[in-house]
Design a protein around this motif. Structure first.
Motif, mmCIF file in Angstrom:
data_model
loop_
_atom_site.group_PDB
_atom_site.id
_atom_site.type_symbol
_atom_site.label_atom_id
_atom_site.label_comp_id
_atom_site.label_asym_id
_atom_site.label_seq_id
_atom_site.Cartn_x
_atom_site.Cartn_y
_atom_site.Cartn_z
ATOM 1 N N SER A 86 0.789 -1.231 0.000
ATOM 2 C CA SER A 86 0.000 0.000 0.000
ATOM 3 C C SER A 86 0.823 1.285 0.000
ATOM 4 C CB SER A 86 -0.929 0.014 1.224
ATOM 5 O OG SER A 86 -0.168 -0.073 2.416
ATOM 6 N N ARG A 87 2.154 1.175 0.089
ATOM 7 C CA ARG A 87 2.959 2.393 0.085
ATOM 8 C C ARG A 87 2.900 3.056 -1.291
ATOM 9 N NH1 ARG A 87 8.835 0.916 1.501
ATOM 10 N NH2 ARG A 87 8.360 -0.545 -0.190
ATOM 11 N N GLU A 88 2.973 4.375 -1.294
ATOM 12 C CA GLU A 88 2.908 5.089 -2.569
ATOM 13 C C GLU A 88 4.027 4.667 -3.512
ATOM 14 O OE1 GLU A 88 1.872 9.561 -3.707
ATOM 15 O OE2 GLU A 88 3.851 9.355 -2.793
ATOM 16 N N ILE A 89 5.216 4.410 -2.965
ATOM 17 C CA ILE A 89 6.340 4.007 -3.813
ATOM 18 C C ILE A 89 6.037 2.686 -4.505
ATOM 19 C CG2 ILE A 89 7.551 2.841 -1.917
ATOM 20 C CD1 ILE A 89 9.112 4.751 -4.907
ATOM 21 N N ASP A 90 5.263 1.790 -3.844
ATOM 22 C CA ASP A 90 4.874 0.532 -4.474
ATOM 23 C C ASP A 90 3.958 0.785 -5.664
ATOM 24 O OD1 ASP A 90 6.264 -1.130 -2.614
ATOM 25 O OD2 ASP A 90 4.650 -0.824 -1.176
ATOM 26 N N THR A 91 3.023 1.725 -5.498
ATOM 27 C CA THR A 91 2.129 2.092 -6.602
ATOM 28 C C THR A 91 2.919 2.628 -7.787
ATOM 29 O OG1 THR A 91 0.388 2.677 -5.027
ATOM 30 C CG2 THR A 91 0.148 3.504 -7.273
ATOM 31 N N ILE A 92 3.835 3.543 -7.501
ATOM 32 C CA ILE A 92 4.621 4.148 -8.575
ATOM 33 C C ILE A 92 5.491 3.108 -9.269
ATOM 34 C CG2 ILE A 92 6.342 5.909 -9.122
ATOM 35 C CD1 ILE A 92 3.499 6.886 -8.247
ATOM 36 N N ASN A 93 6.100 2.219 -8.485
ATOM 37 C CA ASN A 93 6.922 1.161 -9.079
ATOM 38 C C ASN A 93 6.081 0.270 -9.984
ATOM 39 O OD1 ASN A 93 9.251 2.038 -7.807
ATOM 40 N ND2 ASN A 93 9.090 0.581 -6.108
ATOM 41 N N GLY A 94 4.854 -0.048 -9.535
ATOM 42 C CA GLY A 94 3.973 -0.878 -10.355
ATOM 43 C C GLY A 94 3.621 -0.214 -11.671
ATOM 44 N N LEU A 95 3.308 1.061 -11.612
ATOM 45 C CA LEU A 95 2.979 1.797 -12.835
ATOM 46 C C LEU A 95 4.198 1.931 -13.738
ATOM 47 C CD1 LEU A 95 0.712 4.562 -11.279
ATOM 48 C CD2 LEU A 95 -0.020 2.512 -12.511
ATOM 49 N N ASN A 96 5.369 2.107 -13.140
ATOM 50 C CA ASN A 96 6.591 2.212 -13.931
ATOM 51 C C ASN A 96 6.922 0.914 -14.659
ATOM 52 O OD1 ASN A 96 7.219 4.910 -13.448
ATOM 53 N ND2 ASN A 96 8.412 4.463 -11.621
ATOM 54 N N LEU A 97 6.447 -0.204 -14.108
ATOM 55 C CA LEU A 97 6.654 -1.493 -14.768
ATOM 56 C C LEU A 97 5.705 -1.688 -15.946
ATOM 57 C CD1 LEU A 97 7.145 -3.825 -11.664
ATOM 58 C CD2 LEU A 97 8.870 -3.276 -13.387
ATOM 59 N N GLY A 98 4.706 -0.806 -16.063
ATOM 60 C CA GLY A 98 3.794 -0.884 -17.197
ATOM 61 C C GLY A 98 2.373 -1.256 -16.846
ATOM 62 N N ALA A 99 2.037 -1.297 -15.543
ATOM 63 C CA ALA A 99 0.647 -1.560 -15.172
ATOM 64 C C ALA A 99 -0.238 -0.392 -15.594
ATOM 65 C CB ALA A 99 0.529 -1.782 -13.663
ATOM 66 N N ASP A 100 -1.475 -0.697 -15.970
ATOM 67 C CA ASP A 100 -2.421 0.345 -16.359
ATOM 68 C C ASP A 100 -3.137 0.946 -15.158
ATOM 69 O OD1 ASP A 100 -2.722 0.355 -19.515
ATOM 70 O OD2 ASP A 100 -2.429 -1.711 -18.886
ATOM 71 N N ASP A 101 -3.241 0.171 -14.091
ATOM 72 C CA ASP A 101 -3.911 0.657 -12.888
ATOM 73 C C ASP A 101 -3.410 -0.153 -11.708
ATOM 74 O OD1 ASP A 101 -5.558 2.170 -11.290
ATOM 75 O OD2 ASP A 101 -7.395 1.724 -12.401
ATOM 76 N N TYR A 102 -3.699 0.337 -10.495
ATOM 77 C CA TYR A 102 -3.161 -0.254 -9.272
ATOM 78 C C TYR A 102 -4.195 -0.051 -8.177
ATOM 79 C CZ TYR A 102 0.635 -1.282 -5.872
ATOM 80 O OH TYR A 102 1.454 -1.829 -4.906
ATOM 81 N N ILE A 103 -4.634 -1.140 -7.567
ATOM 82 C CA ILE A 103 -5.649 -1.038 -6.523
ATOM 83 C C ILE A 103 -5.162 -1.805 -5.294
ATOM 84 C CG2 ILE A 103 -6.946 -3.037 -7.395
ATOM 85 C CD1 ILE A 103 -9.516 -1.534 -6.581
ATOM 86 N N VAL A 104 -5.352 -1.209 -4.127
ATOM 87 C CA VAL A 104 -4.795 -1.742 -2.886
ATOM 88 C C VAL A 104 -5.851 -2.536 -2.120
ATOM 89 C CG1 VAL A 104 -3.745 -1.123 -0.672
ATOM 90 C CG2 VAL A 104 -3.119 0.134 -2.736
ATOM 91 N N LYS A 105 -5.437 -3.679 -1.596
ATOM 92 C CA LYS A 105 -6.296 -4.474 -0.717
ATOM 93 C C LYS A 105 -6.369 -3.816 0.662
ATOM 94 C CE LYS A 105 -4.782 -8.844 -2.821
ATOM 95 N NZ LYS A 105 -4.062 -10.118 -2.572
ATOM 96 N N PRO A 106 -7.493 -3.958 1.370
ATOM 97 C CA PRO A 106 -8.752 -4.561 0.918
ATOM 98 C C PRO A 106 -9.494 -3.624 -0.033
ATOM 99 C CG PRO A 106 -9.023 -3.662 3.103
ATOM 100 C CD PRO A 106 -7.583 -3.472 2.765
ATOM 101 N N PHE A 107 -10.246 -4.190 -0.932
ATOM 102 C CA PHE A 107 -10.987 -3.399 -1.900
ATOM 103 C C PHE A 107 -12.345 -4.049 -2.122
ATOM 104 C CE2 PHE A 107 -8.866 -6.734 -4.157
ATOM 105 C CZ PHE A 107 -9.791 -7.161 -5.090
ATOM 106 N N ARG A 108 -13.252 -3.306 -2.708
ATOM 107 C CA ARG A 108 -14.566 -3.836 -3.052
ATOM 108 C C ARG A 108 -14.541 -4.338 -4.492
ATOM 109 N NH1 ARG A 108 -18.526 0.962 -1.922
ATOM 110 N NH2 ARG A 108 -16.851 1.995 -3.055
ATOM 111 N N ALA A 109 -15.110 -5.501 -4.715
ATOM 112 C CA ALA A 109 -15.122 -6.068 -6.066
ATOM 113 C C ALA A 109 -15.813 -5.125 -7.048
ATOM 114 C CB ALA A 109 -15.810 -7.429 -6.062
ATOM 115 N N LYS A 110 -16.846 -4.424 -6.580
ATOM 116 C CA LYS A 110 -17.561 -3.503 -7.466
ATOM 117 C C LYS A 110 -16.675 -2.332 -7.888
ATOM 118 C CE LYS A 110 -22.281 -4.587 -5.988
ATOM 119 N NZ LYS A 110 -23.535 -4.050 -5.401
ATOM 120 N N GLU A 111 -15.761 -1.919 -6.995
ATOM 121 C CA GLU A 111 -14.831 -0.851 -7.373
ATOM 122 C C GLU A 111 -13.896 -1.335 -8.474
ATOM 123 O OE1 GLU A 111 -11.086 1.780 -5.616
ATOM 124 O OE2 GLU A 111 -12.166 0.406 -4.290
ATOM 125 N N LEU A 112 -13.400 -2.563 -8.339
ATOM 126 C CA LEU A 112 -12.527 -3.118 -9.368
ATOM 127 C C LEU A 112 -13.261 -3.226 -10.695
ATOM 128 C CD1 LEU A 112 -9.920 -4.387 -10.364
ATOM 129 C CD2 LEU A 112 -10.681 -6.575 -9.373
#
Length: 239
Positions: A86-112
């Motif tokens: 859930s750290r912001e740096i993890d989000t940025i690293n994921g996007l830098n790898l080419g992910a289109d979006d990033y969602i942190v657990k826990p999350f609602r299936a309807k949001e996904l």
């Protein structure tokens, strides 16, 4: 909501989350495959046609980050990372790898699901006005954007843009020299208001620059407007 037919690969090591996602996705009429192993995820993608990957990062066999990198080497299939990191740096690293979006657990299936629809709305070919050219050239033909085939070439080479990167570029070139705030780009490109300081858009811009700019460290096309956001600094070539 418009019908979207999808074949989704779920890469998730928590059975409860995986089962919930499968149930919700099948309710939407989507076909699913799944695995909890990173190595198997890469192998499954090699042999099946998938429209979307839901990718956890903490996997057995191969970390999700490596799975993303390996798939990105051969495909621009949309990837949504779903993870407890859930750290912001993890989000940025994921996007830098080419992910289109990033969602942190826990999350609602309807949001996904809402984010999936937003993603595929921006992937869908834009309807053109009858007098609008779908091939747009910049800088004497060094950068060419085909809005119909969704292909971008730079110096004669095909630039492998992700869905998010192409949407970002298409928004910016629509109005050259218009300054877009990060919040505006987040809403226009990703389909929802980003809750944060805009670094997700910065990551997508960084990836896009790497693929289209002659010198990403000294950008020619996508220029930063300090304290505001970004603009596309070049007018289209004359017909």
């Amino acid at each position: 909501m418009e019908e979207v037919r999808l074949h989704i690969l779920i890469v998730e090591d928590e059975p409860k989350i995986r089962d919930v996602l499968i149930a919700y996705f099948e309710k939407e009429g989507w076909k699913t495959d799944f695995t909890s192993n990173g190595i198997e995820a890469v192998q499954k993608f090699d042999y099946h046609q998938h429209d979307l990957i839901i990718l956890d990062l903490m996997l057995e066999g191969l970390p999700g980050e490596e799975v993303c990198s390996r798939i990105r080497e051969k495909s621009n299939v949309p990837i949504i990372m779903v993870t407890s990191k859930s750290r912001e740096i993890d989000t940025i690293n994921g996007l830098n790898l080419g992910a289109d979006d990033y969602i942190v657990k826990p999350f609602r299936a309807k949001e996904l699901i809402a984010r999936i629809y937003a993603l595929f709305r921006r992937i869908a070919p834009a309807r053109r006005e009858h007098n609008e050219e779908h091939i747009i050239s910049f800088y004497g033909g060094k950068l060419i954007v085909d809005t119909e085939s969704r292909e971008v070439t730079t110096d004669g080479r095909l630039a492998p843009l992700t869905a998010t990167e192409f949407k970002l570029l298409s928004v910016l070139i629509r109005k050259p020299n218009k300054v877009y705030s990060r919040a505006d780009l987040s809403y226009t490109v990703q389909g929802y208001r980003f809750q944060g300081d805009g670094r997700a858009i910065d990551a997508h811009v960084k990836n896009l620059r790497k693929k289209i700019e002659p010198d990403p460290g000294n950008p020619l096309y996508i220029v930063t407007v300090v304290g505001t956001g970004y603009k596309f600094s070049m007018q289209p070539d004359e017909p």
